[in-house]
Design a protein around this motif. Structure first.
Motif, PDB file in Angstrom:
ATOM      1  N   PRO A  10      70.507  72.647  63.780  1.00 51.20           N
ATOM      2  CA  PRO A  10      70.283  74.100  63.813  1.00 51.20           C
ATOM      3  C   PRO A  10      69.243  74.618  62.811  1.00 51.20           C
ATOM      4  O   PRO A  10      68.668  75.680  63.037  1.00 51.20           O
ATOM      5  N   ASP A  11      69.005  73.887  61.735  1.00 48.91           N
ATOM      6  CA  ASP A  11      68.056  74.353  60.719  1.00 48.91           C
ATOM      7  C   ASP A  11      66.613  73.979  61.034  1.00 48.91           C
ATOM      8  O   ASP A  11      65.701  74.363  60.295  1.00 48.91           O
ATOM      9  N   ARG A  12      66.386  73.247  62.095  1.00 47.05           N
ATOM     10  CA  ARG A  12      65.031  72.790  62.419  1.00 47.05           C
ATOM     11  C   ARG A  12      64.213  73.951  62.984  1.00 47.05           C
ATOM     12  O   ARG A  12      64.633  74.620  63.926  1.00 47.05           O
ATOM     13  N   ARG A  13      63.038  74.189  62.421  1.00 45.86           N
ATOM     14  CA  ARG A  13      62.181  75.283  62.906  1.00 45.86           C
ATOM     15  C   ARG A  13      61.655  74.970  64.307  1.00 45.86           C
ATOM     16  O   ARG A  13      61.500  73.808  64.683  1.00 45.86           O
ATOM     17  N   PHE A  14      61.353  76.038  65.046  1.00 44.21           N
ATOM     18  CA  PHE A  14      61.053  75.875  66.470  1.00 44.21           C
ATOM     19  C   PHE A  14      59.885  74.941  66.770  1.00 44.21           C
ATOM     20  O   PHE A  14      59.918  74.231  67.783  1.00 44.21           O
ATOM     21  N   PRO A  15      58.803  74.878  65.953  1.00 44.37           N
ATOM     22  CA  PRO A  15      57.709  73.963  66.328  1.00 44.37           C
ATOM     23  C   PRO A  15      58.107  72.496  66.264  1.00 44.37           C
ATOM     24  O   PRO A  15      57.417  71.650  66.846  1.00 44.37           O
ATOM     25  N   LEU A  16      59.209  72.187  65.575  1.00 46.77           N
ATOM     26  CA  LEU A  16      59.612  70.799  65.365  1.00 46.77           C
ATOM     27  C   LEU A  16      60.779  70.373  66.255  1.00 46.77           C
ATOM     28  O   LEU A  16      61.234  69.232  66.167  1.00 46.77           O
ATOM     29  N   LEU A  17      61.262  71.277  67.104  1.00 49.62           N
ATOM     30  CA  LEU A  17      62.381  70.926  67.976  1.00 49.62           C
ATOM     31  C   LEU A  17      61.996  69.803  68.927  1.00 49.62           C
ATOM     32  O   LEU A  17      60.879  69.760  69.446  1.00 49.62           O
ATOM     33  N   GLN A  18      62.951  68.906  69.152  1.00 48.02           N
ATOM     34  CA  GLN A  18      62.720  67.747  69.997  1.00 48.02           C
ATOM     35  C   GLN A  18      63.212  68.015  71.426  1.00 48.02           C
ATOM     36  O   GLN A  18      64.146  68.783  71.637  1.00 48.02           O
ATOM     37  N   THR A  19      62.586  67.372  72.365  1.00 42.33           N
ATOM     38  CA  THR A  19      63.104  67.386  73.722  1.00 42.33           C
ATOM     39  C   THR A  19      63.778  66.047  73.991  1.00 42.33           C
ATOM     40  O   THR A  19      63.545  65.069  73.272  1.00 42.33           O
ATOM     41  N   TYR A  20      64.640  66.015  74.990  1.00 43.77           N
ATOM     42  CA  TYR A  20      65.413  64.817  75.291  1.00 43.77           C
ATOM     43  C   TYR A  20      65.229  64.425  76.750  1.00 43.77           C
ATOM     44  O   TYR A  20      65.005  65.279  77.609  1.00 43.77           O
ATOM     45  N   SER A  21      65.356  63.142  76.994  1.00 43.67           N
ATOM     46  CA  SER A  21      65.274  62.648  78.371  1.00 43.67           C
ATOM     47  C   SER A  21      66.601  62.888  79.071  1.00 43.67           C
ATOM     48  O   SER A  21      67.608  63.239  78.443  1.00 43.67           O
ATOM     49  N   ALA A  22      66.612  62.647  80.364  1.00 46.57           N
ATOM     50  CA  ALA A  22      67.833  62.829  81.154  1.00 46.57           C
ATOM     51  C   ALA A  22      68.927  61.844  80.745  1.00 46.57           C
ATOM     52  O   ALA A  22      70.101  62.067  81.032  1.00 46.57           O
ATOM     53  N   ASP A  23      68.554  60.754  80.072  1.00 47.79           N
ATOM     54  CA  ASP A  23      69.555  59.800  79.600  1.00 47.79           C
ATOM     55  C   ASP A  23      70.284  60.303  78.364  1.00 47.79           C
ATOM     56  O   ASP A  23      71.359  59.798  78.028  1.00 47.79           O
ATOM     57  N   GLU A  24      69.699  61.306  77.683  1.00 47.83           N
ATOM     58  CA  GLU A  24      70.263  61.771  76.414  1.00 47.83           C
ATOM     59  C   GLU A  24      70.901  63.152  76.497  1.00 47.83           C
ATOM     60  O   GLU A  24      71.794  63.479  75.713  1.00 47.83           O
TER      61      GLU A  24
END
Length: 378
Positions: free
Chosen positions: A306-320
């Motif tokens: 939750p503390d991660r700033r928006f430019p650093l948010l990660q995306t996930y694959s359908a497996d995750e």
């Protein structure tokens, strides 16, 4: 994995929200069909652009220093003055100009609610998660302009802690239509936020009437926002202000509905639930909507970190993490038609359950929200 660029050019796509301001001005000045520009752009044009631009699956380097994020952070920090000038300027103009009829004003301020809801509350959400006082205050000011200040307490103290459990009102239950969920959240949210703050104050040996209770600030800011609307535009201005606030809240809860529909954390017994994982939020990596909503669709990672700033948010694959079929504009439009929503999303929820919880045979208590409250919840 790549490091976000530190120049304005790198951050510029996330400034796409500014295009909404001239659309509002055109609608106010011209009237007629132009008052539809804001909602049409927000739902239809953005969805078309998503289909053209495709997906962004690359992840930024989470070790990027904050000094490199200046241009990304700046759009969220200047948004309160931008929104305030737009909102109150529109109230003044519409209540003093004579060329707009009632339906044009209603549609126009529906569009203003698109600005204050889809952008304003999204930016307030980013700001309220930060540690420095200036950003948190800017978040409070944005929420006051939509009369939803308690959202900060509810989001930080309840939603993030209890997402996917019966304590979290905005975790939409399986087979629950949006309209039912919306009025449930409106009725439960303020009381839930108050109880959370009361519990926090009690741990510090303070009563709910203590000056540190943020509800004092929430009330003062919202009264000031209402008073300014009345001063500028009289009763008509006040009504238009409240209308755009309602539209903004409706949009927020539409997004909340989409983000967690049917996704529940495993009950471990005696009020204990598993830790929040990326699989407990719907993920989407549609490029243009993520530019417009500063990566809000990378919601799986936001709940995981939750503390991660928006430019650093990660995306996930359908497996995750579970994936939405289209971006938020299309999903929120679909949510307004419950039979269509259930036809599209219920099979995905059932597939998610089979994948992550194949041993759970009876989901009825999860579906009804009748499992025990988490330990320590009130």
């Amino acid at each position: 994995m790549s490091r976000p660029g530190s120049s304005f050019v790198s951050a510029a796509p996330f400034w796409l929200s500014l295009i909404l301001v001239p659309l509002a001005v055109i609608g106010a000045a011209e009237g007629g069909w132009t008052v539809w520009l804001l909602p049409v752009y927000g739902w239809i044009v953005t969805s078309i652009l998503d289909a053209i631009a495709g997906h962004e699956t690359q992840n930024p380097d989470t070790e990027t220093p904050e000094s490199d994020l200046f241009w990304y952070r700046l759009i969220t920090m200047i948004w309160f003055p931008v929104q305030a000038v737009t909102l109150y300027g529109m109230i003044w103009y519409v209540t003093h100009a004579g060329h707009l009829v009632t339906w044009e004003k209603v549609v126009l301020f529906f569009g203003v609610g698109v600005i204050s809801g889809s952008i304003g509350i999204t930016y307030a959400h980013e700001l309220m998660h930060q540690k420095n006082r200036l950003e948190r205050w800017l978040g409070d000011l944005l929420l006051a302009t939509v009369l939803y200040s308690h959202f900060r307490s509810e989001h930080l103290l309840v939603h993030h802690r209890y997402v996917g459990t019966p304590r979290d009102a905005v975790t939409a239950r399986y087979n629950e239509g949006f309209h039912r969920m919306f009025f449930r959240v409106l009725s439960e949210g303020p009381g839930s936020a108050w109880r959370a703050e009361k519990q926090l104050l009690s741990r510090a040996g303070r009563t709910p009437l203590h000056a540190s209770n943020p509800f004092w600030r929430y009330g003062a800011l919202q009264l000031a926002a209402l008073a300014l609307a009345f001063t500028i535009g009289g009763w008509a201005g006040l009504i238009l202000f409240v209308w755009q606030a309602f539209v903004a809240i409706w949009q927020l809860e539409l997004v909340n509905y989409v983000e967690h529909y049917g996704l529940t954390r495993r009950h471990l017994g005696e009020g204990k639930y598993e830790h929040v994982q990326p699989r407990h939020s719907w993920n989407a990596d549609h490029k243009v909507t993520n530019w417009m909503l500063i990566n809000l669709q990378r919601h799986s990672d936001h709940h995981y970190k939750p503390d991660r700033r928006f430019p650093l948010l990660q995306t996930y694959s359908a497996d995750e993490a579970p994936q939405l079929p289209v971006g938020y504009p299309g999903m929120t439009a679909m949510a307004m038609i419950p039979p269509l929503w259930r036809r599209r999303m219920n099979p995905r929820v059932r597939a998610w359950r089979r994948k992550y919880y194949p041993d759970i045979e009876d989901w009825s208590a999860y579906n009804r929200g009748t499992l025990p409250l988490p330990k320590g919840a009130s």
